[in-house]
Enzyme design. Sequence first.
Site, PDB file in Angstrom:
ATOM      1  N   PRO A 142     -14.212  29.734  40.022  1.00 31.25           N
ATOM      2  CA  PRO A 142     -15.064  30.732  39.371  1.00 31.25           C
ATOM      3  C   PRO A 142     -15.754  30.115  38.169  1.00 31.25           C
ATOM      4  O   PRO A 142     -15.370  29.032  37.712  1.00 31.25           O
ATOM      5  CB  PRO A 142     -14.056  31.796  38.916  1.00 31.25           C
ATOM      6  CG  PRO A 142     -12.773  31.064  38.745  1.00 31.25           C
ATOM      7  CD  PRO A 142     -12.794  29.897  39.697  1.00 31.25           C
TER       8      PRO A 142
ATOM      9  N   GLY B   4     -25.155  30.382  42.929  1.00 32.61           N
ATOM     10  CA  GLY B   4     -25.500  30.011  41.558  1.00 32.61           C
ATOM     11  C   GLY B   4     -26.936  29.546  41.485  1.00 32.61           C
ATOM     12  O   GLY B   4     -27.760  29.882  42.333  1.00 32.61           O
ATOM     13  N   SER B   5     -27.208  28.727  40.494  1.00 33.62           N
ATOM     14  CA  SER B   5     -28.593  28.328  40.249  1.00 33.62           C
ATOM     15  C   SER B   5     -29.080  27.333  41.303  1.00 33.62           C
ATOM     16  O   SER B   5     -28.281  26.598  41.909  1.00 33.62           O
ATOM     17  CB  SER B   5     -28.706  27.704  38.865  1.00 33.62           C
ATOM     18  OG  SER B   5     -27.905  26.553  38.810  1.00 33.62           O
TER      19      SER B   5
ATOM     20  N   ALA C  80     -30.757  24.683  40.733  1.00 32.38           N
ATOM     21  CA  ALA C  80     -30.577  23.317  40.250  1.00 32.38           C
ATOM     22  C   ALA C  80     -29.199  22.781  40.641  1.00 32.38           C
ATOM     23  O   ALA C  80     -29.085  21.674  41.197  1.00 32.38           O
ATOM     24  CB  ALA C  80     -30.750  23.282  38.737  1.00 32.38           C
TER      25      ALA C  80
ATOM     26  N   GLU D 261     -26.279  30.163  48.168  1.00 29.04           N
ATOM     27  CA  GLU D 261     -26.937  31.413  47.741  1.00 29.04           C
ATOM     28  C   GLU D 261     -27.494  31.132  46.356  1.00 29.04           C
ATOM     29  O   GLU D 261     -26.755  31.144  45.364  1.00 29.04           O
ATOM     30  CB  GLU D 261     -25.922  32.560  47.697  1.00 29.04           C
ATOM     31  CG  GLU D 261     -25.356  32.949  49.047  1.00 29.04           C
ATOM     32  CD  GLU D 261     -26.369  33.611  49.957  1.00 29.04           C
ATOM     33  OE1 GLU D 261     -27.431  34.029  49.480  1.00 29.04           O
ATOM     34  OE2 GLU D 261     -26.093  33.691  51.168  1.00 29.04           O
TER      35      GLU D 261
HETATM   36  P1  NAP Z   1     -24.838  28.023  37.721  1.00 32.76           P
HETATM   37  O1  NAP Z   1     -24.986  27.495  36.372  1.00 32.76           O
HETATM   38  O2  NAP Z   1     -25.447  27.285  38.841  1.00 32.76           O
HETATM   39  O3  NAP Z   1     -23.264  28.146  37.955  1.00 32.76           O
HETATM   40  C1  NAP Z   1     -22.721  28.637  39.161  1.00 32.76           C
HETATM   41  C2  NAP Z   1     -21.356  28.010  39.364  1.00 32.76           C
HETATM   42  O4  NAP Z   1     -21.518  26.597  39.533  1.00 32.76           O
HETATM   43  C3  NAP Z   1     -20.417  28.183  38.170  1.00 32.76           C
HETATM   44  O5  NAP Z   1     -19.105  28.327  38.649  1.00 32.76           O
HETATM   45  C4  NAP Z   1     -20.575  26.865  37.432  1.00 32.76           C
HETATM   46  O6  NAP Z   1     -19.450  26.545  36.660  1.00 32.76           O
HETATM   47  C5  NAP Z   1     -20.688  25.919  38.608  1.00 32.76           C
HETATM   48  N1  NAP Z   1     -21.275  24.623  38.316  1.00 32.76           N
HETATM   49  C6  NAP Z   1     -22.158  24.288  37.362  1.00 32.76           C
HETATM   50  N2  NAP Z   1     -22.453  22.975  37.450  1.00 32.76           N
HETATM   51  C7  NAP Z   1     -21.737  22.480  38.490  1.00 32.76           C
HETATM   52  C8  NAP Z   1     -21.597  21.185  39.084  1.00 32.76           C
HETATM   53  N3  NAP Z   1     -22.265  20.141  38.643  1.00 32.76           N
HETATM   54  N4  NAP Z   1     -20.768  21.059  40.128  1.00 32.76           N
HETATM   55  C9  NAP Z   1     -20.091  22.105  40.598  1.00 32.76           C
HETATM   56  N5  NAP Z   1     -20.165  23.345  40.086  1.00 32.76           N
HETATM   57  C10 NAP Z   1     -20.995  23.531  39.045  1.00 32.76           C
HETATM   58  O7  NAP Z   1     -25.335  29.513  37.836  1.00 32.76           O
HETATM   59  P2  NAP Z   1     -24.948  30.721  36.910  1.00 32.76           P
HETATM   60  O8  NAP Z   1     -25.715  30.599  35.639  1.00 32.76           O
HETATM   61  O9  NAP Z   1     -23.464  30.878  36.819  1.00 32.76           O
HETATM   62  O10 NAP Z   1     -25.457  31.961  37.779  1.00 32.76           O
HETATM   63  C11 NAP Z   1     -26.765  32.417  37.723  1.00 32.76           C
HETATM   64  C12 NAP Z   1     -27.561  31.896  38.912  1.00 32.76           C
HETATM   65  O11 NAP Z   1     -26.921  32.287  40.113  1.00 32.76           O
HETATM   66  C13 NAP Z   1     -28.939  32.485  38.977  1.00 32.76           C
HETATM   67  O12 NAP Z   1     -29.864  31.486  39.304  1.00 32.76           O
HETATM   68  C14 NAP Z   1     -28.838  33.496  40.107  1.00 32.76           C
HETATM   69  O13 NAP Z   1     -30.077  33.754  40.736  1.00 32.76           O
HETATM   70  C15 NAP Z   1     -27.869  32.832  41.009  1.00 32.76           C
HETATM   71  N6  NAP Z   1     -27.221  33.814  41.879  1.00 32.76           N
HETATM   72  C16 NAP Z   1     -27.554  33.808  43.195  1.00 32.76           C
HETATM   73  C17 NAP Z   1     -26.979  34.740  44.042  1.00 32.76           C
HETATM   74  C18 NAP Z   1     -27.341  34.763  45.505  1.00 32.76           C
HETATM   75  O14 NAP Z   1     -26.619  35.391  46.272  1.00 32.76           O
HETATM   76  N7  NAP Z   1     -28.408  34.124  45.942  1.00 32.76           N
HETATM   77  C19 NAP Z   1     -26.054  35.668  43.554  1.00 32.76           C
HETATM   78  C20 NAP Z   1     -25.740  35.648  42.209  1.00 32.76           C
HETATM   79  C21 NAP Z   1     -26.332  34.698  41.381  1.00 32.76           C
HETATM   80  P3  NAP Z   1     -19.325  26.942  35.117  1.00 32.76           P
HETATM   81  O15 NAP Z   1     -19.895  28.323  34.980  1.00 32.76           O
HETATM   82  O16 NAP Z   1     -17.883  26.885  34.868  1.00 32.76           O
HETATM   83  O17 NAP Z   1     -20.132  25.946  34.368  1.00 32.76           O
END
Ligand code: NAP
Length: 644
Positions: A253, A305-306, A308, A327
């Site tokens: 998470p 997540g994002s 990127a 996603e």
């Molecule tokens: P995020 O920064 O990409 O983080 C998502 C998850 O990835 C977190 O658990 C984060 O861990 C982890 N993470 C970050 N860098 C990583 C790496 N290098 N290797 C492995 N895991 C890594 O996104 P967020 O800010 O939490 O969420 C917002 C984004 O999610 C938005 O862009 C939103 O559109 C997208 N989203 C998409 C959906 C969909 O179904 N399409 C649904 C919900 C959200 P930490 O938080 O512990 O750093």
Amino acid sequence: MTLGRIALARIPATRGTIHRLFSTTLSSSSTNRTSPPLSRHMSMKSDNLVSKLTSSGLLKTQGLIDGKWVDAHDGDTIKVLNPATGEVVANVPCMGQSETNDAISSAYDAFRCKKLHTEPTVQFSKMLASMPSEGNDTWMSPLQYDLLISHKEELGQLITLEQGKPLKEAMGEVIYGASFIEFYAEEAKRVYGDIIPATLGDRRLFVLKQQSHEFLQPVGVVGAITPWNFPLAMITRKVGPALACGCTVIVKPSELTPLTALAAAELALQAGIPPGVLNVVMGKASDIGDALLASPEVRKITFTGSTAVGKKLMAGAAGTVKRLSLELGGNAPCIVFDDADLDVAVKGSLAAKFRNSGQTCVCANRIIVQEGIYDKFADAFSKAVQSMQVGDGFSEGVMQGPLINEAAVQKVESFVEDAIFKGAKVLLGGKRHSLGMTFYEPTVISDVTEAMLLSRQTKLEVLVSDWGLIQVYNGACCGLHFLFRSLKYFGLHSVDISSISFWEEVFGPVAPLLRFKTEEEAILMANNTKAGLAAYIFTNNVQRSWRVTEALEYGLVGVNEGLISTEVAPFGGLKQSGLGREGSKYGMDEYLEMIYLLYPDEICLLRRHEQKMRFKVCYQFAAHNHKVIWIAESVQSRPFEYEA
Ligand code: NAP
């Protein structure tokens, strides 16, 4: 009760509940702009809540590996904060590669020992969910779905504590999250293969998704990485189908919201999930991600997540050729046509924009309004937004909580500054809320154009010759904010950033209104993005709704409705919004292997022999009757060796 009836009864109930939770708060309140900033000290209210959750056994502060609650190897911890108050709710282990490797080993052992597979699929599905039996079977107890629902309040409180969304919305998320466990427990019984019509007559072709008549063909060990905006539902949407198929899982998470994940894992243990089947690690995201990617034992990464981070994972998964479900981010257009019902359009756009303070991937990022209805819509929409009460998610009637953290607020600020700088008008809000912390005013901005960051995805490349080359990378929202402030400071207002390309959603409570003239223009504007997750259309013209839906490059489209997610429908994006689908029967395939089987057809060979014999008889008979020869030849499509 039959499964069919359960499903039919549940669809309107689930959607209705989430919708109702959102709209009750919408209609009831006025904007709270006078309250003093909240303190960072643990308030009495939060203190009581935390001790209540601790004594319920649901406030877990360790990772889960091989069925045991464990700390980080070096004892390192991270703080989990309440975004509404800034107070520390708990400390959880800051794990990295070595703990993740332990989790992978335990998940792999659990998978290899086929602990799950000693139970046929149907039994396993019973273990996952509390469902009434169709026959004389009894369901195992205590069970996962039941436990989630019976702890709806505590789980909702945890979500509000660590994520900030209003409590009613949080409890709506628990029901939505639990629905995936229930749905996939049922769905495990409905995994079918195929029989392919063979091109050669002496063989039979099958597609198997099961190892035998009872066991499914799971992908294997799954790494599930989830974001902070839906701390429960984004996990159950992955873990539900993974476990239903017989995979074992390591959940990671977000470090911002691990407590809900840990509570759900505790309930899974109480439901009887065997050790190693479900593991939870959190902490250093890229170390955990790297360990999952490097391991050949992990056969699939499922990520929300994002975009990127999704791209990084996609590149990393290539080393061991893992399956991927992604996603990712959205940039949802919400198109309001002149012929729309104004009330429906306002209500729907409000729900699509402001749920979770605008922090969802399907949030309306661009409200594109036809010129004939633009002013009326802007007025009615602004009035509706003005009535939203902002505050701590635990306060009665609050509809919008805080943003997740300071970086999120800074990003919103920089997007709004950019829009104002380029000529947009703030109709409502447009600044931090007087509550302080990470509260931001519900905001409506008109005259937004596609050149503004609020509505386009751009990637910052080259800027300001005085400073040489400046690059701002994806996700560097603070950098962008700083950049705009610095440009102003140096009086460099005329810098051309229209060629800049920066892909970010505003991810906050800001509704940008754009204007369009024709249907074609609306479609072009809507599709002018690299994202393709959700889109919304408001129109009373049925033909137009079909025409536009078919022209939109989006995975989900809501017509005259702003809340579209449900466990029974496939959720996922086109273009750079991701790969694969979650929810529905299609979400199951993401965790199953498909085996093609060619089988020599003994029966067919036998039948052919019989046919040969029959043909011989026919042929002999034909000496007396020519018609029969013709029939015999047409029955036999391939050249046939026969003795006269
Ligand atoms: P995020 O920064 O990409 O983080 C998502 C998850 O990835 C977190 O658990 C984060 O861990 C982890 N993470 C970050 N860098 C990583 C790496 N290098 N290797 C492995 N895991 C890594 O996104 P967020 O800010 O939490 O969420 C917002 C984004 O999610 C938005 O862009 C939103 O559109 C997208 N989203 C998409 C959906 C969909 O179904 N399409 C649904 C919900 C959200 P930490 O938080 O512990 O750093």
